[in-house]
Every structure is written in C-alpha cells, then in structure tokens.
Scaffold this active site. Structure first.
Site, PDB file in Angstrom:
ATOM      1  N   GLY A  65       0.778  -1.238   0.000  1.00 34.92           N
ATOM      2  CA  GLY A  65       0.000   0.000   0.000  1.00 34.92           C
ATOM      3  C   GLY A  65       0.808   1.286   0.000  1.00 34.92           C
ATOM      4  O   GLY A  65       0.390   2.293  -0.563  1.00 34.92           O
ATOM      5  N   ASP A 121       0.391   3.553   4.091  1.00 37.51           N
ATOM      6  CA  ASP A 121      -0.642   4.299   3.371  1.00 37.51           C
ATOM      7  C   ASP A 121      -1.714   4.835   4.296  1.00 37.51           C
ATOM      8  O   ASP A 121      -2.116   5.989   4.214  1.00 37.51           O
ATOM      9  CB  ASP A 121      -1.265   3.433   2.254  1.00 37.51           C
ATOM     10  CG  ASP A 121      -1.709   2.046   2.731  1.00 37.51           C
ATOM     11  OD1 ASP A 121      -1.554   1.739   3.934  1.00 37.51           O
ATOM     12  OD2 ASP A 121      -2.198   1.262   1.899  1.00 37.51           O
ATOM     13  N   ASP A 124      -5.878   2.326   9.976  1.00 39.83           N
ATOM     14  CA  ASP A 124      -7.300   1.956  10.061  1.00 39.83           C
ATOM     15  C   ASP A 124      -7.562   1.298  11.417  1.00 39.83           C
ATOM     16  O   ASP A 124      -7.761   1.997  12.410  1.00 39.83           O
ATOM     17  CB  ASP A 124      -7.660   1.054   8.872  1.00 39.83           C
ATOM     18  CG  ASP A 124      -9.142   0.705   8.832  1.00 39.83           C
ATOM     19  OD1 ASP A 124      -9.946   1.469   9.381  1.00 39.83           O
ATOM     20  OD2 ASP A 124      -9.500  -0.337   8.254  1.00 39.83           O
ATOM     21  N   LYS A 154     -12.130   6.545  13.514  1.00 38.22           N
ATOM     22  CA  LYS A 154     -12.906   5.388  13.939  1.00 38.22           C
ATOM     23  C   LYS A 154     -13.777   5.809  15.112  1.00 38.22           C
ATOM     24  O   LYS A 154     -13.313   5.818  16.255  1.00 38.22           O
ATOM     25  CB  LYS A 154     -11.965   4.244  14.365  1.00 38.22           C
ATOM     26  CG  LYS A 154     -11.005   3.783  13.285  1.00 38.22           C
ATOM     27  CD  LYS A 154     -11.716   3.265  12.075  1.00 38.22           C
ATOM     28  CE  LYS A 154     -11.745   1.771  11.984  1.00 38.22           C
ATOM     29  NZ  LYS A 154     -12.248   1.334  10.650  1.00 38.22           N
ATOM     30  N   PHE A 175     -14.268   3.144   2.833  1.00 32.44           N
ATOM     31  CA  PHE A 175     -13.226   2.429   2.098  1.00 32.44           C
ATOM     32  C   PHE A 175     -12.778   3.239   0.884  1.00 32.44           C
ATOM     33  O   PHE A 175     -13.595   3.674   0.076  1.00 32.44           O
ATOM     34  CB  PHE A 175     -13.731   1.049   1.664  1.00 32.44           C
ATOM     35  CG  PHE A 175     -12.605   0.109   1.348  1.00 32.44           C
ATOM     36  CD1 PHE A 175     -11.875  -0.499   2.366  1.00 32.44           C
ATOM     37  CD2 PHE A 175     -12.245  -0.148   0.032  1.00 32.44           C
ATOM     38  CE1 PHE A 175     -10.818  -1.365   2.074  1.00 32.44           C
ATOM     39  CE2 PHE A 175     -11.194  -1.006  -0.270  1.00 32.44           C
ATOM     40  CZ  PHE A 175     -10.483  -1.609   0.754  1.00 32.44           C
ATOM     41  N   VAL A 176     -11.493   3.458   0.760  1.00 30.15           N
ATOM     42  CA  VAL A 176     -10.946   4.269  -0.334  1.00 30.15           C
ATOM     43  C   VAL A 176      -9.884   3.482  -1.098  1.00 30.15           C
ATOM     44  O   VAL A 176      -9.269   2.568  -0.545  1.00 30.15           O
ATOM     45  CB  VAL A 176     -10.328   5.590   0.191  1.00 30.15           C
ATOM     46  CG1 VAL A 176     -11.389   6.490   0.790  1.00 30.15           C
ATOM     47  CG2 VAL A 176      -9.225   5.325   1.209  1.00 30.15           C
ATOM     48  N   ASP A 182      -5.640  -0.428  -2.488  1.00 33.13           N
ATOM     49  CA  ASP A 182      -6.301  -1.356  -3.412  1.00 33.13           C
ATOM     50  C   ASP A 182      -7.631  -1.860  -2.871  1.00 33.13           C
ATOM     51  O   ASP A 182      -7.920  -1.767  -1.678  1.00 33.13           O
ATOM     52  CB  ASP A 182      -5.414  -2.588  -3.632  1.00 33.13           C
ATOM     53  CG  ASP A 182      -5.415  -3.511  -2.415  1.00 33.13           C
ATOM     54  OD1 ASP A 182      -5.076  -3.031  -1.312  1.00 33.13           O
ATOM     55  OD2 ASP A 182      -5.792  -4.693  -2.551  1.00 33.13           O
ATOM     56  N   ARG A 188      -4.562   0.354  -7.424  1.00 37.49           N
ATOM     57  CA  ARG A 188      -3.437   1.019  -6.759  1.00 37.49           C
ATOM     58  C   ARG A 188      -2.849   2.132  -7.610  1.00 37.49           C
ATOM     59  O   ARG A 188      -2.264   3.084  -7.107  1.00 37.49           O
ATOM     60  CB  ARG A 188      -2.315   0.013  -6.466  1.00 37.49           C
ATOM     61  CG  ARG A 188      -2.681  -1.050  -5.457  1.00 37.49           C
ATOM     62  CD  ARG A 188      -1.411  -1.763  -4.984  1.00 37.49           C
ATOM     63  NE  ARG A 188      -1.680  -3.029  -4.321  1.00 37.49           N
ATOM     64  CZ  ARG A 188      -2.020  -3.161  -3.039  1.00 37.49           C
ATOM     65  NH1 ARG A 188      -2.126  -2.101  -2.280  1.00 37.49           N
ATOM     66  NH2 ARG A 188      -2.226  -4.349  -2.518  1.00 37.49           N
TER      67      ARG A 188
END
Ligand code: IMP
Ligand code: MG
Length: 198
Positions: A65, A121, A124, A154, A175-176, A182, A188
């Site tokens: 990522g 990247d 999360d 979050k 979600f991006v 990806d 990507r």
C-alpha cells in the site's frame, strides 16, 4: 465490479500535502541529528559513534500500500536513508475490514540504535502498525516515527491504539482506493484517492 463513486483527494491535493510532510519530517530528523551529535560530543563520544547516532535513517515502507506514497515522500526528504521495505497484509482479497495481520517478509532485525521512520498508506484498525511498531521497538532503536498518508477516523475506537507522528489527511471511516490503496489488488495505480460504490 465496484465503480468509482467520488474523488476524495485529488492528485494535486495529495502532492501538496506529501511535499509538506516530507519537509516537516526532514526538518525534525535534522533537528534530532543535531541534538544527538551535541549530546554525544558532551559525553566524549568518538566521531564514529556520533556519525552512527546521527547518520542515515532506516526507512521502512509497508508494502504494497505505501508504494506510491513512499516514492513521492522520499523525494521531498533531503535526508540520508536506507530503505528496507516490509510486506505485511491484513486485508486478503475482497475483504474491506482487517482480518488479522500476517508478516509476510522482511522486518529488519538490525535496528539497535537506529533512527527509524515507518511509512504506511493508511491507519485503520491499527493492527498493522501496532504489530510493526512492537517489532521495531523491541530492538531498542534510538527513535521510531510513523508517517501515514491517511488517518481513518474510527468513531467506535481502533482495535489497537497506535501513536502516529505524522498524518497526511484525517478521513471518514469509509473504504478508499488509489494512490497505492487497493480493493482486491486493483486500483493502486489511480492517481487520485477515490471512494468505491457497488
Ligand atoms: P489496519 O491494520 O486495519 O490499520 O490496516 C492497515 C492496512 O489496511 C493499510 O495499510 C491498508 O493496506 C489496508 N486498508 C485499510 N483501510 C483501507 C481502505 O480504505 N482502502 C484500502 N486499504 C485499506
Ligand atoms: Mg497496507
């Protein structure tokens, strides 16, 4: 097949922020090197010892990522570095939530006394960077910093709270993909960061 829903961060916004981050991180590393060298001198260290403590940093990109982000970030960082990528994975295939982190390869084991910059990247659940930070910390490096391009908010809290010194953008919990991120291995290479819809 998922479709691009909207552009969340354009390539221009990303480029500007990544440049700022690179300059900020480089300035902080430079200040640290000067501090370390001055303290070592007072303590009567040799030139070699001072060089080791304030010399090249070890930059650890988390693949796959961070591939695109790190390529741009390092070119905004005029700092001597070696690059030691690691491969960790927590989102197999089409999953969009963390399934538990597996180390696939490459965590360097020679970090005692080193100045380390981990680059990923996105933060999360925190499981990936939590694990990596523990593996690095256990080796008694001189310092550890983490830089992420995206910091996902979050509202329900993270699975693991991880300290992150540098965040490019704080984003909502959705979600991006793009700019290295990806879905099932695809997207990507999109230059922008976008959200996906069904
Ligand atoms: P964590 O362990 O849950 O913090 O997840 C970190 C990794 O999950 C990141 O390095 C990404 O590879 C992946 N990830 C988390 N959120 C997203 C997303 O929105 N899109 C794509 N990949 C993501
Ligand atoms: Mg990742």
């Amino acid at each position: 097949m998922m479709n691009i829903q909207r552009v969340l961060l354009s390539r221009e916004q990303i480029a500007k922020r990544v440049n700022e981050m690179g300059q900020q991180i480089a300035a902080d590393l430079d200040a640290e090197a000067k501090r370390v060298a001055a303290a070592a001198k007072v303590a009567g260290a040799t030139g070699d010892e001072i060089g080791a403590a304030s010399g090249p940093i070890v930059l650890i990109p988390v693949l796959t990522g961070a591939l695109v982000f790190v390529a741009d970030l390092i070119r905004a960082m005029p700092v001597a570095m070696s690059i030691k990528p690691v491969t960790l994975s927590s989102y197999p295939g089409k999953s969009t939530t963390s399934q538990g982190v597996t180390v696939q390869s490459g965590v360097p084991m020679d970090l005692k006394g080193a100045r380390v910059l981990i680059v990923d990247d996105i933060l999360d659940s925190g499981k990936t960077l939590g694990l990596l930070r523990r593996l690095v910390d256990a080796q008694q490096p001189r310092s550890v910093r983490i830089a992420v391009l995206l910091n996902k908010q979050k509202p329900m809290g993270r699975a693991e709270d991880v300290r992150v010194e540098y965040s490019g953008f704080v984003i909502d919990d959705e979600f991006v993909v793009g700019y290295g991120l990806d879905f099932d291995g695809i997207y990507r290479n999109l230059p922008d960061i976008v959200t996906l819809g069904g």
